[in-house]
Design a protein around this motif. Structure first.
Motif, PDB file in Angstrom:
ATOM      1  N   ALA A   1       0.845  -1.200   0.000  1.00  0.00           N
ATOM      2  CA  ALA A   1       0.000   0.000   0.000  1.00  0.00           C
ATOM      3  C   ALA A   1       0.877   1.247   0.000  1.00  0.00           C
ATOM      4  O   ALA A   1       1.977   1.259   0.550  1.00  0.00           O
ATOM      5  CB  ALA A   1      -0.916   0.005   1.213  1.00  0.00           C
ATOM      6  N   THR A   2       0.371   2.306  -0.603  1.00  0.00           N
ATOM      7  CA  THR A   2       1.118   3.559  -0.712  1.00  0.00           C
ATOM      8  C   THR A   2       0.544   4.625   0.215  1.00  0.00           C
ATOM      9  O   THR A   2      -0.550   4.471   0.755  1.00  0.00           O
ATOM     10  CB  THR A   2       1.062   4.091  -2.153  1.00  0.00           C
ATOM     11  OG1 THR A   2      -0.305   4.379  -2.476  1.00  0.00           O
ATOM     12  CG2 THR A   2       1.651   3.098  -3.144  1.00  0.00           C
ATOM     13  N   VAL A   3       1.284   5.708   0.339  1.00  0.00           N
ATOM     14  CA  VAL A   3       0.830   6.857   1.119  1.00  0.00           C
ATOM     15  C   VAL A   3      -0.496   7.367   0.564  1.00  0.00           C
ATOM     16  O   VAL A   3      -1.431   7.653   1.316  1.00  0.00           O
ATOM     17  CB  VAL A   3       1.910   7.969   1.112  1.00  0.00           C
ATOM     18  CG1 VAL A   3       1.371   9.256   1.696  1.00  0.00           C
ATOM     19  CG2 VAL A   3       3.154   7.501   1.849  1.00  0.00           C
ATOM     20  N   GLU A   4      -0.604   7.459  -0.738  1.00  0.00           N
ATOM     21  CA  GLU A   4      -1.830   7.961  -1.371  1.00  0.00           C
ATOM     22  C   GLU A   4      -3.038   7.084  -1.022  1.00  0.00           C
ATOM     23  O   GLU A   4      -4.108   7.589  -0.675  1.00  0.00           O
ATOM     24  CB  GLU A   4      -1.655   8.034  -2.883  1.00  0.00           C
ATOM     25  CG  GLU A   4      -2.850   8.600  -3.603  1.00  0.00           C
ATOM     26  CD  GLU A   4      -2.604   8.779  -5.091  1.00  0.00           C
ATOM     27  OE1 GLU A   4      -3.319   9.599  -5.693  1.00  0.00           O
ATOM     28  OE2 GLU A   4      -1.714   8.112  -5.645  1.00  0.00           O
TER      29      GLU A   4
ATOM     30  N   LEU B   1       3.672  10.638  -2.729  1.00  0.00           N
ATOM     31  CA  LEU B   1       2.446   9.882  -2.511  1.00  0.00           C
ATOM     32  C   LEU B   1       2.562   8.426  -2.951  1.00  0.00           C
ATOM     33  O   LEU B   1       1.799   7.577  -2.494  1.00  0.00           O
ATOM     34  CB  LEU B   1       1.270  10.557  -3.217  1.00  0.00           C
ATOM     35  CG  LEU B   1       0.905  11.952  -2.697  1.00  0.00           C
ATOM     36  CD1 LEU B   1      -0.261  12.517  -3.498  1.00  0.00           C
ATOM     37  CD2 LEU B   1       0.580  11.928  -1.220  1.00  0.00           C
ATOM     38  N   ASP B   2       3.533   8.115  -3.808  1.00  0.00           N
ATOM     39  CA  ASP B   2       3.697   6.725  -4.248  1.00  0.00           C
ATOM     40  C   ASP B   2       4.655   5.933  -3.359  1.00  0.00           C
ATOM     41  O   ASP B   2       4.979   4.781  -3.652  1.00  0.00           O
ATOM     42  CB  ASP B   2       4.129   6.663  -5.705  1.00  0.00           C
ATOM     43  CG  ASP B   2       5.475   7.323  -5.966  1.00  0.00           C
ATOM     44  OD1 ASP B   2       6.072   7.895  -5.034  1.00  0.00           O
ATOM     45  OD2 ASP B   2       5.933   7.261  -7.121  1.00  0.00           O
ATOM     46  N   GLN B   3       5.075   6.527  -2.241  1.00  0.00           N
ATOM     47  CA  GLN B   3       5.954   5.845  -1.278  1.00  0.00           C
ATOM     48  C   GLN B   3       5.212   4.620  -0.713  1.00  0.00           C
ATOM     49  O   GLN B   3       4.073   4.721  -0.280  1.00  0.00           O
ATOM     50  CB  GLN B   3       6.313   6.797  -0.135  1.00  0.00           C
ATOM     51  CG  GLN B   3       7.028   6.159   1.031  1.00  0.00           C
ATOM     52  CD  GLN B   3       8.477   5.906   0.742  1.00  0.00           C
ATOM     53  OE1 GLN B   3       9.121   6.678   0.049  1.00  0.00           O
ATOM     54  NE2 GLN B   3       8.993   4.822   1.267  1.00  0.00           N
ATOM     55  N   VAL B   4       5.878   3.471  -0.720  1.00  0.00           N
ATOM     56  CA  VAL B   4       5.288   2.249  -0.179  1.00  0.00           C
ATOM     57  C   VAL B   4       5.434   2.264   1.341  1.00  0.00           C
ATOM     58  O   VAL B   4       6.483   2.613   1.871  1.00  0.00           O
ATOM     59  CB  VAL B   4       5.964   0.999  -0.791  1.00  0.00           C
ATOM     60  CG1 VAL B   4       5.427  -0.277  -0.158  1.00  0.00           C
ATOM     61  CG2 VAL B   4       5.757   0.973  -2.297  1.00  0.00           C
TER      62      VAL B   4
END
Length: 89
Positions: free
Chosen positions: A25-28, A59-62
């Motif tokens: 899951a990502t931050v977004e 926002l795409d940081q896992v």
């Protein structure tokens, strides 16, 4: 499943939403799943600034187990400019 938190704070209120999200899951995804965008319409959905434990990230940081995603508010005053104005006085 990852157990994470999503936090948003205003001067008069702080909200922390615990979530369980799948691995990868990502931050977004965490922000959208938290429901904070609906609860706080003042969050600019087109330009969300976020971080994990105080470190700005994309926002795409896992996410990793135990992460706390923080949604940042826009600055009202530029801290550098405020310092210059105080020094000028």
């Amino acid at each position: 499943m990852l157990e994470i938190e999503v936090a948003f704070a205003k001067p008069e209120e702080q909200v922390i939403v615990p979530l369980q999200l799948p691995e990868g899951a990502t931050v977004e995804l965490a922000i959208k799943t938290s429901g904070l965008l609906a609860r706080f319409p003042e969050i600019d959905q087109t330009d969300i600034k976020a971080g994990i434990f105080g470190q700005v990230c994309k926002l795409d940081q896992v996410l990793k187990q135990g992460d706390r995603v923080e949604i940042y508010r826009a600055l009202i005053h530029d801290p550098k400019e405020a310092r210059r104005q105080r020094a000028a006085k």
